[in-house]
Design a protein around this motif. Structure first.
Motif, mmCIF file in Angstrom:
data_model
loop_
_atom_site.group_PDB
_atom_site.id
_atom_site.type_symbol
_atom_site.label_atom_id
_atom_site.label_comp_id
_atom_site.label_asym_id
_atom_site.label_seq_id
_atom_site.Cartn_x
_atom_site.Cartn_y
_atom_site.Cartn_z
ATOM 1 N N THR A 1 -44.342 49.939 -48.791
ATOM 2 C CA THR A 1 -45.802 49.936 -48.924
ATOM 3 C C THR A 1 -46.444 49.526 -47.597
ATOM 4 O O THR A 1 -45.779 48.957 -46.716
ATOM 5 N N PRO A 2 -47.755 49.767 -47.441
ATOM 6 C CA PRO A 2 -48.445 49.290 -46.232
ATOM 7 C C PRO A 2 -48.301 47.784 -46.045
ATOM 8 O O PRO A 2 -48.181 47.303 -44.916
ATOM 9 N N GLU A 3 -48.315 47.028 -47.161
ATOM 10 C CA GLU A 3 -48.173 45.571 -47.051
ATOM 11 C C GLU A 3 -46.791 45.188 -46.522
ATOM 12 O O GLU A 3 -46.657 44.276 -45.694
ATOM 13 N N GLN A 4 -45.771 45.880 -47.011
ATOM 14 C CA GLN A 4 -44.409 45.597 -46.549
ATOM 15 C C GLN A 4 -44.236 45.973 -45.079
ATOM 16 O O GLN A 4 -43.593 45.249 -44.311
ATOM 17 N N ARG A 5 -44.822 47.071 -44.677
ATOM 18 C CA ARG A 5 -44.744 47.465 -43.266
ATOM 19 C C ARG A 5 -45.510 46.480 -42.388
ATOM 20 O O ARG A 5 -45.102 46.184 -41.262
ATOM 21 N N GLY A 6 -46.615 45.966 -42.908
ATOM 22 C CA GLY A 6 -47.359 44.953 -42.161
ATOM 23 C C GLY A 6 -46.539 43.683 -41.979
ATOM 24 O O GLY A 6 -46.559 43.065 -40.911
ATOM 25 N N ALA A 7 -45.798 43.294 -43.031
ATOM 26 C CA ALA A 7 -44.933 42.117 -42.933
ATOM 27 C C ALA A 7 -43.840 42.351 -41.887
ATOM 28 O O ALA A 7 -43.511 41.463 -41.096
ATOM 29 N N ALA A 8 -43.275 43.555 -41.891
ATOM 30 C CA ALA A 8 -42.248 43.892 -40.903
ATOM 31 C C ALA A 8 -42.824 43.860 -39.496
ATOM 32 O O ALA A 8 -42.191 43.358 -38.559
ATOM 33 N N GLN A 9 -44.033 44.366 -39.338
ATOM 34 C CA GLN A 9 -44.654 44.369 -38.017
ATOM 35 C C GLN A 9 -44.878 42.953 -37.510
ATOM 36 O O GLN A 9 -44.652 42.654 -36.338
ATOM 37 N N ARG A 10 -45.320 42.057 -38.393
ATOM 38 C CA ARG A 10 -45.549 40.668 -37.981
ATOM 39 C C ARG A 10 -44.240 40.013 -37.553
ATOM 40 O O ARG A 10 -44.207 39.271 -36.561
ATOM 41 N N ARG A 11 -43.167 40.275 -38.276
ATOM 42 C CA ARG A 11 -41.870 39.714 -37.889
ATOM 43 C C ARG A 11 -41.452 40.225 -36.509
ATOM 44 O O ARG A 11 -40.996 39.464 -35.660
ATOM 45 N N ILE A 12 -41.593 41.519 -36.312
ATOM 46 C CA ILE A 12 -41.179 42.101 -35.039
ATOM 47 C C ILE A 12 -42.031 41.563 -33.905
ATOM 48 O O ILE A 12 -41.532 41.275 -32.807
ATOM 49 N N ARG A 13 -43.335 41.405 -34.128
ATOM 50 C CA ARG A 13 -44.206 40.841 -33.097
ATOM 51 C C ARG A 13 -43.795 39.402 -32.766
ATOM 52 O O ARG A 13 -43.859 38.979 -31.597
ATOM 53 N N ASN A 14 -43.389 38.645 -33.779
ATOM 54 C CA ASN A 14 -42.916 37.296 -33.524
ATOM 55 C C ASN A 14 -41.665 37.306 -32.652
ATOM 56 O O ASN A 14 -41.530 36.509 -31.712
ATOM 57 N N TRP A 15 -40.723 38.210 -32.954
ATOM 58 C CA TRP A 15 -39.508 38.328 -32.148
ATOM 59 C C TRP A 15 -39.866 38.715 -30.711
ATOM 60 O O TRP A 15 -39.318 38.185 -29.758
ATOM 61 N N GLU A 16 -40.805 39.656 -30.593
ATOM 62 C CA GLU A 16 -41.229 40.095 -29.263
ATOM 63 C C GLU A 16 -41.800 38.924 -28.463
ATOM 64 O O GLU A 16 -41.462 38.729 -27.286
ATOM 65 N N SER A 17 -42.627 38.129 -29.109
ATOM 66 C CA SER A 17 -43.230 36.983 -28.433
ATOM 67 C C SER A 17 -42.176 35.958 -28.045
ATOM 68 O O SER A 17 -42.198 35.401 -26.922
ATOM 69 N N ASP A 18 -41.217 35.721 -28.917
ATOM 70 C CA ASP A 18 -40.163 34.757 -28.623
ATOM 71 C C ASP A 18 -39.329 35.199 -27.429
ATOM 72 O O ASP A 18 -39.047 34.389 -26.532
ATOM 73 N N LEU A 19 -38.932 36.454 -27.412
ATOM 74 C CA LEU A 19 -38.104 36.930 -26.306
ATOM 75 C C LEU A 19 -38.873 36.909 -24.990
ATOM 76 O O LEU A 19 -38.300 36.609 -23.950
ATOM 77 N N ARG A 20 -40.157 37.222 -25.031
ATOM 78 C CA ARG A 20 -40.951 37.181 -23.803
ATOM 79 C C ARG A 20 -40.941 35.771 -23.207
ATOM 80 O O ARG A 20 -40.900 35.584 -21.996
ATOM 81 N N GLY A 21 -40.960 34.769 -24.075
ATOM 82 C CA GLY A 21 -40.945 33.397 -23.605
ATOM 83 C C GLY A 21 -39.600 32.971 -23.044
ATOM 84 O O GLY A 21 -39.506 31.954 -22.340
ATOM 85 N N LEU A 22 -38.539 33.726 -23.343
ATOM 86 C CA LEU A 22 -37.205 33.387 -22.874
ATOM 87 C C LEU A 22 -36.829 34.072 -21.563
ATOM 88 O O LEU A 22 -35.842 33.704 -20.926
ATOM 89 N N VAL A 23 -37.596 35.070 -21.171
ATOM 90 C CA VAL A 23 -37.240 35.857 -19.989
ATOM 91 C C VAL A 23 -37.275 34.978 -18.745
ATOM 92 O O VAL A 23 -38.226 34.220 -18.526
ATOM 93 N N LEU A 24 -36.228 35.105 -17.932
ATOM 94 C CA LEU A 24 -36.190 34.389 -16.656
ATOM 95 C C LEU A 24 -36.854 35.202 -15.570
ATOM 96 O O LEU A 24 -36.704 36.422 -15.520
ATOM 97 N N ALA A 25 -37.553 34.536 -14.700
ATOM 98 C CA ALA A 25 -38.181 35.246 -13.566
ATOM 99 C C ALA A 25 -37.099 35.796 -12.647
ATOM 100 O O ALA A 25 -36.064 35.156 -12.451
ATOM 101 N N PRO A 26 -37.335 36.985 -12.054
ATOM 102 C CA PRO A 26 -36.338 37.566 -11.153
ATOM 103 C C PRO A 26 -36.191 36.729 -9.882
ATOM 104 O O PRO A 26 -37.072 35.990 -9.515
#
Length: 294
Positions: A269-294
């Motif tokens: 459903t749209p609600e389930q896809r929205g929940a999936a999107q929020r999870r993925i955005r959280n993962w994206e934000s977490d990984l961005r915070g872990l990236v080391l500068a070159p």
């Protein structure tokens, strides 16, 4: 050695889905501790000596530093694309492209680990390889318990429960019609656990033969290059089985898995896809915070 690092494509995806986030970031915390956990896991298989332990810890730490600097930015971009696409319907071909994207990145990560993995593998003694054999036997016994139940009804029910659980870890709770659709799709699966176990055992024996062959080398630069080439060749035999019948089976199973993933997604459903999107955005934000500068 590489069989220890090896994960099935679907298990990697499932493991990623398990990192559901709440409060402080579980994904960030897990990644920051991953080098220690990786060492602990490998040591459980191989029981490192003191000198091996030091080399293993340094190698793992070096690999994670490289991974944070070189690969995490790519993962961030990949998750951003996933978040954009998850709200739309998909196709089996698109699902296959996603699985291939994941596999390609895993191959890159493994290739970078090969030199250090070679040095560790070449240092292993016969007692350690015997311990590895015992671990393999335990893993195979656990696989039989999970996938080779004598009662077909029990086996099918366990397969459906696994598929529902993996889906709910991304989309949230599924409704009865969605679960029934998954059950029907699982019934049509070409997955043959007996065939997979036989291939797994072939790979395990291949690994042991390969690692034992490294023990006879001289330690020269040319020998080390040959050892790395031997492990790389083994990995290729993991990805592309020398058993042609198994290759055909794997191709059929891959096609089914892509179709299955698309079916499950398109039934959400749209609600389930929205929940999936929020999870993925959280993962994206977490990984961005872990990236080391070159």
């Amino acid at each position: 050695m590489l069989q220890i690092f090896r994960f099935k494509r679907w298990r990697i995806i499932a493991a990623t889905l398990l990192l559901t986030l709440s409060g402080c970031s579980a994904l960030s915390l897990a990644y920051r501790q991953a080098d220690g956990l990786a060492y602990w896991w490998l040591d459980g298989y191989l029981d490192f000596s003191a000198s091996q332990a030091q080399h293993a810890r340094q190698s793992i730490a070096r690999w994670f530093t490289w991974h944070r600097r070189e690969q995490l930015p790519d993962y961030v971009a990949l998750l951003g694309r996933a978040a954009s696409e998850v709200t739309q319907d998909t196709t089996p071909a698109n699902a296959c492209r996603w699985f291939e994207d994941v596999r390609t990145r895993l191959d890159t990560a493994l290739e970078h680990a090969l030199p250090d993995a070679t040095a560790i593998a070449a240092s292993l003694g016969e007692e350690q390889l015997t311990q590895l054999e015992r671990k393999q036997a335990k893993i195979n016994a656990a696989f039989r318990d999970d996938f080779l139940q004598a009662d077909p009804a029990v086996r099918r029910r366990a397969a459906v429960e696994r598929a529902v659980e993996r889906s709910e870890q991304l989309y949230g709770r599924l409704g009865p019609p969605q679960k029934e659709r998954i059950a029907q799709a699982v019934s049509a699966s070409p997955f043959e656990p007996e065939r997979w176990l036989a291939e797994r055992q072939r790979r395990q024996q291949d690994l042991l033969r390969t690692v034992r062959s490294l023990q006879t080398e001289t330690g020269s630069a040319a020998a080390r290059e040959g050892d790395t080439a031997a492990l790389r060749a083994y990995w290729q035999r993991v990805l592309h089985s020398p058993d042609e019948a198994y290759v055909r089976y794997q191709q059929k199973l891959d096609a089914y898995n892509c179709d299955f993933a698309a079916q499950v997604h398109n039934a959400t459903t749209p609600e389930q896809r929205g929940a999936a999107q929020r999870r993925i955005r959280n993962w994206e934000s977490d990984l961005r915070g872990l990236v080391l500068a070159p």
